[in-house]
Design a protein around this motif. Structure first.
Motif, PDB file in Angstrom:
ATOM      1  N   LEU A  74       0.858  -1.178   0.000  1.00 40.39           N
ATOM      2  CA  LEU A  74       0.000   0.000   0.000  1.00 40.39           C
ATOM      3  C   LEU A  74       0.897   1.231   0.000  1.00 40.39           C
ATOM      4  N   MET A  75       0.660   2.150  -0.910  1.00 38.54           N
ATOM      5  CA  MET A  75       1.513   3.319  -1.068  1.00 38.54           C
ATOM      6  C   MET A  75       1.135   4.400  -0.061  1.00 38.54           C
ATOM      7  N   LEU A  76       1.608   4.260   1.150  1.00 39.49           N
ATOM      8  CA  LEU A  76       1.408   5.246   2.199  1.00 39.49           C
ATOM      9  C   LEU A  76       2.749   5.860   2.570  1.00 39.49           C
ATOM     10  N   PRO A  77       2.746   7.112   3.050  1.00 41.94           N
ATOM     11  CA  PRO A  77       4.000   7.700   3.508  1.00 41.94           C
ATOM     12  C   PRO A  77       4.590   6.945   4.698  1.00 41.94           C
ATOM     13  N   VAL A  78       3.713   6.367   5.521  1.00 49.50           N
ATOM     14  CA  VAL A  78       4.118   5.570   6.669  1.00 49.50           C
ATOM     15  C   VAL A  78       3.499   4.187   6.471  1.00 49.50           C
ATOM     16  N   PRO A  79       4.223   3.122   6.774  1.00 50.81           N
ATOM     17  CA  PRO A  79       3.644   1.785   6.555  1.00 50.81           C
ATOM     18  C   PRO A  79       2.354   1.571   7.337  1.00 50.81           C
ATOM     19  N   LEU A  80       1.483   0.794   6.754  1.00 50.68           N
ATOM     20  CA  LEU A  80       0.197   0.498   7.372  1.00 50.68           C
ATOM     21  C   LEU A  80       0.374  -0.186   8.726  1.00 50.68           C
ATOM     22  N   ALA A  81       1.428  -0.954   8.869  1.00 51.97           N
ATOM     23  CA  ALA A  81       1.689  -1.644  10.135  1.00 51.97           C
ATOM     24  C   ALA A  81       2.058  -0.682  11.255  1.00 51.97           C
ATOM     25  N   VAL A  82       2.364   0.561  10.933  1.00 48.72           N
ATOM     26  CA  VAL A  82       2.643   1.581  11.953  1.00 48.72           C
ATOM     27  C   VAL A  82       1.391   2.406  12.243  1.00 48.72           C
ATOM     28  N   ILE A  83       0.632   2.726  11.207  1.00 45.66           N
ATOM     29  CA  ILE A  83      -0.545   3.578  11.360  1.00 45.66           C
ATOM     30  C   ILE A  83      -1.635   2.881  12.171  1.00 45.66           C
ATOM     31  N   LEU A  84      -1.923   1.636  11.845  1.00 47.46           N
ATOM     32  CA  LEU A  84      -3.031   0.944  12.492  1.00 47.46           C
ATOM     33  C   LEU A  84      -2.822   0.741  13.999  1.00 47.46           C
TER      34      LEU A  84
END
Length: 141
Positions: free
Chosen positions: A107-117
């Protein structure tokens, strides 16, 4: 309903303000993205997450708004904040599981999804634990 006799701890206001700012930013992001009020460069979190299913949109909205109301109630020293933070956390956990399972592998996020969630779950979890401890000590009414 009886008023609490225990004085408010000195850390209540700063903690409640931090939670209020966090959930206020999420609520602002929700309103700006939901009603298309943002500019092109707005760093929107909601737009970056794969919220394709209706139930993901509903859990996102409930997690955001229940967290904001819970932070407001904590600021007012109301014991309803305990239950509101719990439900905000439950909806954020459901959102995290749904987004994690529905997200494409990269997923093209500035921060990995595993950090955001986990951060989205950690704030209402902390708010719930904090409000519950204050309620058990009799600081909330």
């Amino acid at each position: 309903m009886a008023r609490s006799t225990e004085p408010a701890p000195s850390h209540l206001v700063p903690v409640a303000l931090i939670l209020l700012v966090w959930h206020g930013l999420l609520a602002a992001d929700y309103v700006i993205e939901r009603f298309a009020l943002g500019a092109q460069g707005w760093p929107a979190l909601m737009a970056l997450m794969p919220l394709d299913a209706l139930w993901l949109n509903v859990t996102w909205a409930l997690g955001v708004w229940l967290g904001l109301v819970a932070a407001l109630f904590l600021m007012l020293r109301d014991d309803a904040s305990v239950l509101l933070f719990f439900f905000a956390m439950a909806f954020e956990v459901a959102l995290a599981l749904g987004v994690f399972l529905a997200a494409p592998p990269v997923l093209m996020l500035p921060v990995p999804l595993a950090v955001i969630l986990p951060v989205l779950v950690a704030f209402p979890l902390f708010g719930w634990l904090y409000a519950r401890s204050l309620n058990r000590r009799g600081c909330l009414h």
